[in-house]
Motif scaffolding. Structure first.
Motif, PDB file in Angstrom:
ATOM      1  N   TYR A 257       9.191  -5.361 -10.256  1.00 12.93           N
ATOM      2  CA  TYR A 257       9.839  -5.824  -9.171  1.00 12.93           C
ATOM      3  C   TYR A 257      10.269  -7.347  -9.471  1.00 12.93           C
ATOM      4  O   TYR A 257      11.351  -7.307  -8.906  1.00 12.93           O
TER       5      TYR A 257
ATOM      6  N   ASN B 132      12.744  -4.659  -5.311  1.00 12.35           N
ATOM      7  CA  ASN B 132      11.672  -3.779  -4.656  1.00 12.35           C
ATOM      8  C   ASN B 132      12.091  -2.526  -4.729  1.00 12.35           C
ATOM      9  O   ASN B 132      11.203  -1.516  -5.031  1.00 12.35           O
TER      10      ASN B 132
ATOM     11  N   SER C 127      11.172  -0.819  -8.058  1.00 13.81           N
ATOM     12  CA  SER C 127       9.663  -0.781  -8.270  1.00 13.81           C
ATOM     13  C   SER C 127       8.988   0.187  -7.717  1.00 13.81           C
ATOM     14  O   SER C 127       8.002   1.150  -8.341  1.00 13.81           O
ATOM     15  N   TRP C 128       9.524   0.773  -6.622  1.00 19.59           N
ATOM     16  CA  TRP C 128       8.972   1.940  -5.589  1.00 19.59           C
ATOM     17  C   TRP C 128       9.371   3.219  -6.432  1.00 19.59           C
ATOM     18  O   TRP C 128       8.688   4.101  -6.336  1.00 19.59           O
TER      19      TRP C 128
END
Length: 227
Positions: free
Chosen positions: A142, A147, A150-151
């Motif tokens: 992240y 973001n 990161s997911w």
């Protein structure tokens, strides 16, 4: 995402581990029931991904020139051992395998409930170790990549983690087989390409992803309380 104090997390997980292992020995002494001793080894294996994520997290914040490469190497080793954390869930099968020993004349023997509690404690501790290690690395990604990346990492980790559990439970492979027994690993990976294997990975992947998202939400939920 909220940054955690991983020194405190490490201490907390250590305490939970001591309580978990202590419950096993308490049940073993009171009931002379030592069948589930292997859970201690499985819990040790569940600690390995957290150790590697902890190392990777430390290197990610270091200014040393070689630190980024060491962080990546530790992250790859985390991925190799991450399935060990959620593998403990499948140890619940031993309750079914030993079902004949739990039934007394009037129904379930009390030993069943002791064993169930001990198993659930090991499962819970293993899942905490796995998901907090994933959170640690998600935090690193992240900060470095944003973001969305990161997911993507979380989804890939859950998918590969569920496949690792399949190889461990169904095909009886270990994480280190990827380093020491690659021919067998490759052959069994080819053998594992089937509809039942895909269904297992899908269901187990959704299971661990849902739990992770739940814990993620609880950690990052904003309080509406005002002093």
């Amino acid at each position: 995402m909220r940054q955690l104090n991983y020194i405190k997390v490490f201490i907390f997980l250590s305490v939970v581990t001591v309580v978990t292992v202590g419950l096993y020995f308490a049940a073993a002494d009171w009931l002379d029931q030592r069948y589930y001793r292997f859970l201690i080894w499985n819990l040790f294996l569940a600690w390995i991904p957290f150790v590697f994520s902890f190392i990777s997290y430390g290197f990610s914040a270091s200014k040393w020139r070689a630190a980024p490469w060491l962080a990546v190497a530790s992250g790859l080793l985390w991925l190799l051992f991450f399935p060990n954390a959620s593998y403990i869930v499948t140890d619940l099968v031993h309750l079914t395998a030993r079902s004949s020993t739990y039934f007394a004349g009037n129904g379930l023997d009390y030993k069943y409930w002791y064993d169930l509690i001990v198993l659930l404690m090991f499962v819970w501790t293993g899942l905490l170790l796995g998901f907090l290690s994933m959170y640690q690395l998600q935090e690193v990604i992240y900060r470095k990549m944003g973001n969305v990346a990161s997911w993507v990492f979380v989804l890939a980790g859950c998918a590969l983690g569920s496949y690792g559990v399949l190889l461990g439970r169904v095909y009886r492979l270990n994480s280190w087989d990827a380093l020491t027994n690659r021919d067998t690993l490759f052959n069994l990976m080819l053998e594992s390409i089937s509809r039942p294997s895909l269904a297992f990975c899908l269901f187990f992947g959704v299971f661990i992803f849902t739990i992770y998202v739940t814990l993620y939400y609880l950690v990052n939920a904003k309080s509406t309380y005002k002093k």
